[in-house]
Motif scaffolding. Structure first.
Motif, PDB file in Angstrom:
ATOM      1  N   SER A 191       0.821  -1.212   0.000  1.00 27.00           N
ATOM      2  CA  SER A 191       0.000   0.000   0.000  1.00 27.00           C
ATOM      3  C   SER A 191       0.857   1.265   0.000  1.00 27.00           C
ATOM      4  N   ASP A 203     -12.908  -3.506  -1.415  1.00 27.28           N
ATOM      5  CA  ASP A 203     -12.907  -2.073  -1.114  1.00 27.28           C
ATOM      6  C   ASP A 203     -13.409  -1.755   0.294  1.00 27.28           C
ATOM      7  N   ARG A 208      -5.734  -3.599  -1.709  1.00 28.55           N
ATOM      8  CA  ARG A 208      -6.733  -2.540  -1.933  1.00 28.55           C
ATOM      9  C   ARG A 208      -7.511  -2.183  -0.677  1.00 28.55           C
TER      10      ARG A 208
END
Length: 363
Positions: free
Chosen positions: A28, A283, A315
């Motif tokens: 990330s 998500d 994600r």
């Protein structure tokens, strides 16, 4: 902290390092421009992360610090909690990986409490193993509630779907005895205020699910809806909060239904999280609503089955980072607006003019 030039500090607890925690944190943060948006501070181990970044072939440099105050903007900071070598056994929880997960969470949470970081993002933990090694809570939510002396609410969010759960990690047979009028009233009020302050929704619409199949079928399949949930919704609605229901859970999560509401309050863990993770798995973000601080996490677990294979999807933790930043900014803006609203108007005693009266000098 209202300055536009202030760079938000996001702290990371690493979770169980034999799971996918370090992998998804590093992935990330792999974009070199990421530090333009915030200052990352990982509460971990330089040797551990160096070992794992080589496995995943991630080009990443860390700025090692002894304490959070030494963190620098523009760098990925590592509060180096452990300087010794650590044994890595990817895919298998160990005593060492569990204890380090606890140490990382405690250090990051204390930094959050001290105001040294603005947002806490927690990587996945193994709750069973942590309980075996002295951790007193069946998850992050209970721990943070005790740490910050405030009742929180597990709240799973995306832009389109937001689901809170009334009861968390308890056996199914204990759910009915943990649902009460007083508890539901507090939770709906908390959820309403959270939507206003943290998500900038001025007049939220909240859907409340029933406990029993078909929301009780008018008392044929349980009385909790009639005796507890319906009266609470009615009272809350009459006091200005837009709460509706109770809705049957089995048919509620159709897009044409749930999209009519800003948030959903489910009665228990799987009733809310099963449809949420189905609809928004990659998500989804877990946010602890109601606390005086901002904590988010990805909506998945340690994933031992894929640890070390370089296939973990980052994600959800990336969404957790930016959702936390957005909530922090929204809350900051709300507090500033409320301060302006409550600030007394300047008195014009010397001139004898009441600034609230209309000026009739022209007519």
């Amino acid at each position: 902290m209202s300055s536009k030039n202030y760079k938000i500090k996001v702290g990371f607890s690493i979770g169980d390092y034999n799971g996918i925690g370090p992998e998804i944190i590093m992935k990330s943060l792999k974009d070199k421009s990421i530090t333009d948006f915030f200052t990352p501070i990982i509460f971990g181990s330089g040797k551990l992360f160096t070992y794992q970044k080589n496995i995943f072939k991630i080009q990443q440099n860390f700025h090692y610090v002894e304490e959070t105050a030494q963190a620098q903007n523009g760098k990925i900071n590592m509060v180096n909690l452990w300087k010794d070598n650590v044994k890595v056994d990817l895919g298998t929880p160990t005593e060492e990986s569990t204890k380090m997960a606890i140490d990382s969470l405690e250090a990051a949470s204390q930094a959050l409490k001290n105001g040294d970081i603005d947002v806490l993002v927690t990587a996945p933990i193994n709750k069973d193993e942590m309980l075996k090694h002295g951790f007193k809570h069946a998850g992050h939510t209970g721990y943070l509630e005790e740490k910050f002396e405030k009742k929180g609410l597990m709240f799973l969010v995306t832009d389109e779907l937001k689901v809170a759960v009334s009861t968390h990690h308890i056996p199914v047979w204990q759910i009915p005895e943990n649902i009460s009028k007083e508890k539901l009233k507090k939770q709906i009020k908390l959820l309403n205020q959270c939507l206003i302050e943290d998500f900038c929704i001025q007049k939220p619409k909240i859907a409340v699910l029933g406990l029993n199949p078909h929301a009780g079928d008018g008392g044929q399949i349980g009385n909790e809806e009639i005796e507890i949930i319906q009266p609470v919704i009615r009272e809350i609605f009459e006091n200005g909060i837009m709460a509706f229901g109770p809705f049957p859970a089995d048919s509620f999560f159709q897009p044409e239904k749930y999209k009519n509401y800003d948030a959903v309050l489910a009665m228990y863990h799987d009733q809310g999280l099963a449809p949420f993770k189905t609809l928004a798995y990659a998500d989804g973000v877990n946010f602890t609503a109601g606390l005086p601080v901002v904590r988010t996490s990805p909506d998945h677990g340690v994933a031992y089955d894929i640890a070390g294979q370089n296939v973990a999807d980052e994600r959800s933790i990336t969404e957790a980072i930016f959702t936390g930043i957005k909530i922090f900014k929204n809350r900051q803006e709300y507090n500033e607006l409320m301060q302006d609203r409550l600030r007394p108007k300047k008195a014009y005693a010397d001139s004898g003019v009441d600034e609230d009266l209309p000026d009739d000098s022209e007519g």
